[in-house]
Structures are given as C-alpha cells and as structure tokens.
Design a protein around this motif. Structure first.
Motif, PDB file in Angstrom:
ATOM      1  N   LEU A 154       0.827  -1.208   0.000  1.00 26.26           N
ATOM      2  CA  LEU A 154       0.000   0.000   0.000  1.00 26.26           C
ATOM      3  C   LEU A 154       0.864   1.263   0.000  1.00 26.26           C
ATOM      4  O   LEU A 154       0.593   2.212  -0.735  1.00 26.26           O
ATOM      5  N   VAL A 155       1.910   1.266   0.808  1.00 25.67           N
ATOM      6  CA  VAL A 155       2.806   2.427   0.857  1.00 25.67           C
ATOM      7  C   VAL A 155       3.510   2.610  -0.488  1.00 25.67           C
ATOM      8  O   VAL A 155       3.650   3.738  -0.974  1.00 25.67           O
ATOM      9  N   MET A 156       3.925   1.510  -1.108  1.00 26.03           N
ATOM     10  CA  MET A 156       4.568   1.610  -2.427  1.00 26.03           C
ATOM     11  C   MET A 156       3.588   2.129  -3.477  1.00 26.03           C
ATOM     12  O   MET A 156       3.961   2.944  -4.322  1.00 26.03           O
ATOM     13  N   GLU A 157       2.358   1.664  -3.433  1.00 26.45           N
ATOM     14  CA  GLU A 157       1.340   2.166  -4.362  1.00 26.45           C
ATOM     15  C   GLU A 157       1.123   3.656  -4.148  1.00 26.45           C
ATOM     16  O   GLU A 157       1.000   4.418  -5.113  1.00 26.45           O
ATOM     17  N   ALA A 158       1.090   4.081  -2.902  1.00 27.44           N
ATOM     18  CA  ALA A 158       0.930   5.505  -2.599  1.00 27.44           C
ATOM     19  C   ALA A 158       2.098   6.299  -3.168  1.00 27.44           C
ATOM     20  O   ALA A 158       1.899   7.379  -3.749  1.00 27.44           O
ATOM     21  N   ALA A 159       3.318   5.782  -3.030  1.00 25.53           N
ATOM     22  CA  ALA A 159       4.491   6.477  -3.557  1.00 25.53           C
ATOM     23  C   ALA A 159       4.363   6.692  -5.064  1.00 25.53           C
ATOM     24  O   ALA A 159       4.663   7.783  -5.576  1.00 25.53           O
ATOM     25  N   GLU A 160       3.896   5.674  -5.777  1.00 23.38           N
ATOM     26  CA  GLU A 160       3.729   5.783  -7.230  1.00 23.38           C
ATOM     27  C   GLU A 160       2.642   6.794  -7.600  1.00 23.38           C
ATOM     28  O   GLU A 160       2.820   7.631  -8.488  1.00 23.38           O
ATOM     29  N   VAL A 161       1.519   6.719  -6.897  1.00 29.08           N
ATOM     30  CA  VAL A 161       0.410   7.635  -7.177  1.00 29.08           C
ATOM     31  C   VAL A 161       0.803   9.065  -6.826  1.00 29.08           C
ATOM     32  O   VAL A 161       0.536  10.000  -7.587  1.00 29.08           O
ATOM     33  N   TYR A 162       1.456   9.245  -5.679  1.00 26.21           N
ATOM     34  CA  TYR A 162       1.869  10.586  -5.262  1.00 26.21           C
ATOM     35  C   TYR A 162       2.862  11.181  -6.269  1.00 26.21           C
ATOM     36  O   TYR A 162       2.812  12.370  -6.549  1.00 26.21           O
ATOM     37  N   GLU A 163       3.726  10.322  -6.797  1.00 29.95           N
ATOM     38  CA  GLU A 163       4.693  10.814  -7.784  1.00 29.95           C
ATOM     39  C   GLU A 163       3.953  11.293  -9.046  1.00 29.95           C
ATOM     40  O   GLU A 163       4.234  12.371  -9.556  1.00 29.95           O
ATOM     41  N   LYS A 164       3.000  10.512  -9.512  1.00 30.74           N
ATOM     42  CA  LYS A 164       2.233  10.909 -10.716  1.00 30.74           C
ATOM     43  C   LYS A 164       1.437  12.184 -10.489  1.00 30.74           C
ATOM     44  O   LYS A 164       1.273  12.991 -11.394  1.00 30.74           O
ATOM     45  N   ARG A 165       0.937  12.351  -9.269  1.00 36.28           N
ATOM     46  CA  ARG A 165       0.117  13.538  -8.958  1.00 36.28           C
ATOM     47  C   ARG A 165       0.943  14.752  -8.531  1.00 36.28           C
ATOM     48  O   ARG A 165       0.388  15.824  -8.298  1.00 36.28           O
ATOM     49  N   GLY A 166       2.248  14.552  -8.359  1.00 34.45           N
ATOM     50  CA  GLY A 166       3.100  15.666  -7.961  1.00 34.45           C
ATOM     51  C   GLY A 166       2.898  16.100  -6.519  1.00 34.45           C
ATOM     52  O   GLY A 166       3.013  17.291  -6.216  1.00 34.45           O
TER      53      GLY A 166
END
Length: 130
Positions: A115-127
């Motif tokens: 879940l934390v890794m998924e958040a990292a990816e999503v947060y990166e895409k969203r800036g």
C-alpha cells in the motif's frame, strides 16, 4: 464466525495478549488486572472480521482488515510515522520506499508495504511528493 462477533462469538474472541472478551470488565480494570495491551485487538479477530467482510461481498473492507491484522505487532510510533508520511506533500519517494521496506522486512507487513509503495507511485504521478 458469525457477525457481530461480540455477540455471536464472544467466547472465541481474545485480545492481543490472549485475554478473553468476557474477562475484560470494568471491575477487572479497577482491580488493575487489565493492562493497555489487554484491550488491543488480536490478528485473529481482525482476520475473522476480514473473513466476514469477504463472505458479505465486501472485498475492499476485507483487505483493510488484512492490513490491520498486519499492524497489530507494529509499534504505535511506527504506525503514526507511517500515517504522517502518507499525507500528501509530507515525504519524498525515497522516504516512502524506505517506510515500505521497514514494514516488509522488520514487521512482515507485506500488504501494508504494498500500500505504501502504491501511494508512492500515485503521489509521484500527482506531484504531491516533497
């Protein structure tokens, strides 16, 4: 197990320390026989709640209970640090990756780490990383 567990499975419910639900009373608290860990939920009860959710067709809630079960043995300060790091614009991607690594390697919390890794990816895409 039949839901609600507190009504139908009372004899089978035990806390993190193994205290039975029926043994956790105000009288026992007043006598000093109940410590804070005695009122923390166990992995088994969280997994049972997840099973109930799954059987009711609520797979997302079942996954939430699975992650919660993984966190039972994670110290409170680590959980609070994780929640703080998961807030938008509070962490770098590396900090989130390191948090996921700690959850996986130190606490064997593989679903929480994912879940934390998924958040990292999503947060990166969203800036929304630092």
């Amino acid at each position: 197990m039949q839901y609600p567990l507190g009504e139908h499975e009372r004899d089978r419910i035990a806390s993190k320390t193994g205290k039975k639900l029926n043994d956790i009373t105000l009288d026992e608290v007043m006598k000093g026989h109940i410590v804070p860990d005695d009122i923390k939920i166990s992995h088994e009860v969280l997994k049972a709640q997840g099973q109930v959710a799954e059987e009711a067709g609520n797979a997302p809630m079942a996954r939430n209970f699975e992650r919660a079960a993984e966190l039972v043995d994670v110290p409170d300060d680590v959980i609070l640090k994780m929640y703080d790091k998961l807030r938008p614009n509070r962490s770098t991607k590396l900090e989130l990756v390191m948090m996921a690594k700690e959850l996986l390697e130190k606490y064997n919390a593989k679903n929480c780490a994912r879940l934390v890794m998924e958040a990292a990816e999503v947060y990166e895409k969203r800036g929304i990383l630092l």
